[in-house]
Design a protein around this motif. Sequence first.
Motif, PDB file in Angstrom:
ATOM      1  N   ALA A 163       0.859  -1.242  -0.051  1.00 29.54           N
ATOM      2  CA  ALA A 163       0.000   0.092  -0.050  1.00 29.54           C
ATOM      3  C   ALA A 163       0.686   1.249   0.096  1.00 29.54           C
ATOM      4  N   VAL A 164       1.769   1.281   1.002  1.00 26.20           N
ATOM      5  CA  VAL A 164       2.700   2.574   1.041  1.00 26.20           C
ATOM      6  C   VAL A 164       3.579   2.707  -0.278  1.00 26.20           C
ATOM      7  N   LEU A 165       4.153   1.699  -0.648  1.00 26.07           N
ATOM      8  CA  LEU A 165       5.097   1.569  -1.738  1.00 26.07           C
ATOM      9  C   LEU A 165       4.303   2.202  -2.940  1.00 26.07           C
ATOM     10  N   GLY A 189      -8.945   4.588   0.234  1.00 26.04           N
ATOM     11  CA  GLY A 189      -8.488   3.296   0.933  1.00 26.04           C
ATOM     12  C   GLY A 189      -6.871   3.607   1.338  1.00 26.04           C
ATOM     13  N   GLY A 190      -6.495   2.236   1.467  1.00 21.89           N
ATOM     14  CA  GLY A 190      -5.086   2.370   2.072  1.00 21.89           C
ATOM     15  C   GLY A 190      -3.864   3.072   1.128  1.00 21.89           C
ATOM     16  N   VAL A 191      -4.027   2.768  -0.236  1.00 20.95           N
ATOM     17  CA  VAL A 191      -3.288   3.162  -1.323  1.00 20.95           C
ATOM     18  C   VAL A 191      -3.506   4.637  -1.453  1.00 20.95           C
ATOM     19  N   GLY A 192      -4.933   5.166  -1.657  1.00 15.49           N
ATOM     20  CA  GLY A 192      -5.270   6.450  -1.713  1.00 15.49           C
ATOM     21  C   GLY A 192      -4.640   7.233  -0.498  1.00 15.49           C
ATOM     22  N   LEU A 193      -4.690   6.710   0.794  1.00 14.86           N
ATOM     23  CA  LEU A 193      -4.230   7.495   2.005  1.00 14.86           C
ATOM     24  C   LEU A 193      -2.876   7.610   2.116  1.00 14.86           C
ATOM     25  N   ALA A 194      -2.157   6.560   1.599  1.00 14.96           N
ATOM     26  CA  ALA A 194      -0.743   6.749   1.413  1.00 14.96           C
ATOM     27  C   ALA A 194      -0.373   7.902   0.186  1.00 14.96           C
ATOM     28  N   ALA A 195      -1.153   7.750  -0.772  1.00 12.63           N
ATOM     29  CA  ALA A 195      -0.881   8.740  -1.835  1.00 12.63           C
ATOM     30  C   ALA A 195      -0.990  10.287  -1.400  1.00 12.63           C
ATOM     31  N   ILE A 196      -2.072  10.289  -0.596  1.00  9.68           N
ATOM     32  CA  ILE A 196      -2.572  11.756  -0.042  1.00  9.68           C
ATOM     33  C   ILE A 196      -1.296  12.115   0.901  1.00  9.68           C
ATOM     34  N   GLN A 197      -0.741  11.221   1.611  1.00 11.13           N
ATOM     35  CA  GLN A 197       0.233  11.511   2.661  1.00 11.13           C
ATOM     36  C   GLN A 197       1.556  11.810   1.750  1.00 11.13           C
ATOM     37  N   ALA A 198       1.863  11.146   0.641  1.00  3.72           N
ATOM     38  CA  ALA A 198       2.857  11.306  -0.234  1.00  3.72           C
ATOM     39  C   ALA A 198       2.965  12.851  -0.949  1.00  3.72           C
ATOM     40  N   ASP A 327       2.672   8.379   8.445  1.00  3.03           N
ATOM     41  CA  ASP A 327       1.871   7.764   9.665  1.00  3.03           C
ATOM     42  C   ASP A 327       1.214   6.357   9.147  1.00  3.03           C
ATOM     43  N   LEU A 328       1.735   5.315   9.307  1.00  7.59           N
ATOM     44  CA  LEU A 328       1.212   3.945   8.625  1.00  7.59           C
ATOM     45  C   LEU A 328       0.089   3.422   9.574  1.00  7.59           C
ATOM     46  N   THR A 329      -0.061   4.002  10.584  1.00  7.78           N
ATOM     47  CA  THR A 329      -1.525   3.530  11.199  1.00  7.78           C
ATOM     48  C   THR A 329      -2.716   4.172  10.816  1.00  7.78           C
ATOM     49  N   ALA A 330      -2.371   5.472  10.078  1.00  7.36           N
ATOM     50  CA  ALA A 330      -3.543   5.861   9.461  1.00  7.36           C
ATOM     51  C   ALA A 330      -4.091   5.465   8.215  1.00  7.36           C
ATOM     52  N   LEU A 331      -3.451   4.388   7.770  1.00 10.00           N
ATOM     53  CA  LEU A 331      -3.788   3.887   6.446  1.00 10.00           C
ATOM     54  C   LEU A 331      -4.768   2.574   6.772  1.00 10.00           C
ATOM     55  N   VAL A 332      -4.983   2.380   8.109  1.00 10.13           N
ATOM     56  CA  VAL A 332      -5.587   0.972   8.497  1.00 10.13           C
ATOM     57  C   VAL A 332      -7.165   1.428   8.771  1.00 10.13           C
TER      58      VAL A 332
END
Length: 360
Positions: A163-165, A189-198, A327-332
């Motif tokens: 998800a994060v990668l 979702g998880g990938v989208g939230l990672a993209a937002i943080q990125a 924040d990894l926990t924010a993806l769950v």
Amino acid sequence: MAVRAAVLPAVGSPLEITGIDLPDPGPGQVRVRLAAAGVCHSDLSLSNGTMRVPAPAVLGHEGAGTVVAVGEGVTHIAPGDGVVLNWAPSCGTCHACSLGEVWLCADALSGAADVYARTTEGTDLHPGLNVAAFAEETVVSASCVLPVPDGVPLTDAALLGCAVLTGYGAVHHSARVREGETVAVFGAGGVGLAAIQAARIAGASKIVAVDVSAGKEELARTAGATDYVLASETTAREIRARTGRQGVDVAVECAGRAVSIRTAWDSTRRGGRTTVVGIGGKDQQVTFNALEIFHWGRTLSGCVYGNSNPAEDLPVLAEHVRAGRLDLTALVTERIGLDGIPAAFENMLAGKGGRALVVF
């Protein structure tokens, strides 16, 4: 040695928690005790036939755990080491790898067709996407494990494996978001939230999150979204209204649906970039006319695994985690039991001190 696993008996069937016979690691292999596994939308796509997988299989491609044993010739890790599972290891020799595009490696998924274990009744089992993380333990090729970076909790590190990668890479490697640009992310979702943080880490001036669920707004804003739009027929118009009638510089589509891909394109300014991360089925047809492609001058690109190189990107992501930027926990989103992923899977891992992370 028998362990419990969530087995997909056939495409379209629900997962079954059952015992499997897992062999000792052979030459070039590693046995890992799972501490955490992510339940990603790709696992649903594999189970329902959107993506092909040999069955019966043990799915799960986001995982982290502790090395239990190593086979002959394995020297880069040892028993007791924490590792992240890498479901798409690059061979280093195919055409894509020779170009440095390791995320497109022609042989990355060759191991998914192997028999890696058997049910207690003797039925052959395949490792879904190479690593079979929906189990108490797994045996994988040594190329499928990477050391857990310092400062990243083992129970959160599983999310670094997909998800994060994927989300981070979509923003930094594929779309190449620059400081001050505006970004829309479709799917929280998880990938989208990672993209937002990125996008936040990249210095985006405005980050618009789009999702069909109003309940995702808090998660999206916590991740860094400045705006939240409920998906509808007027989404593109609303995004343009929030960006001076221009549209965003970059749209990242994480849902894999024809309507959201088309809307992401329509939400992007003239000359902007649209990156498609979501995995859609063959029935999801997107159409464009020749004139609009010329007139808008936009770039539409696919994105596989975030166009990432896990060996190079994991240390970078770990530094963002240690610095508090990621924040990894924010993806769950805790939704065990959704779409054929049984609640027993979480209990299976929890019984061993592990954790199931749902990142749809």
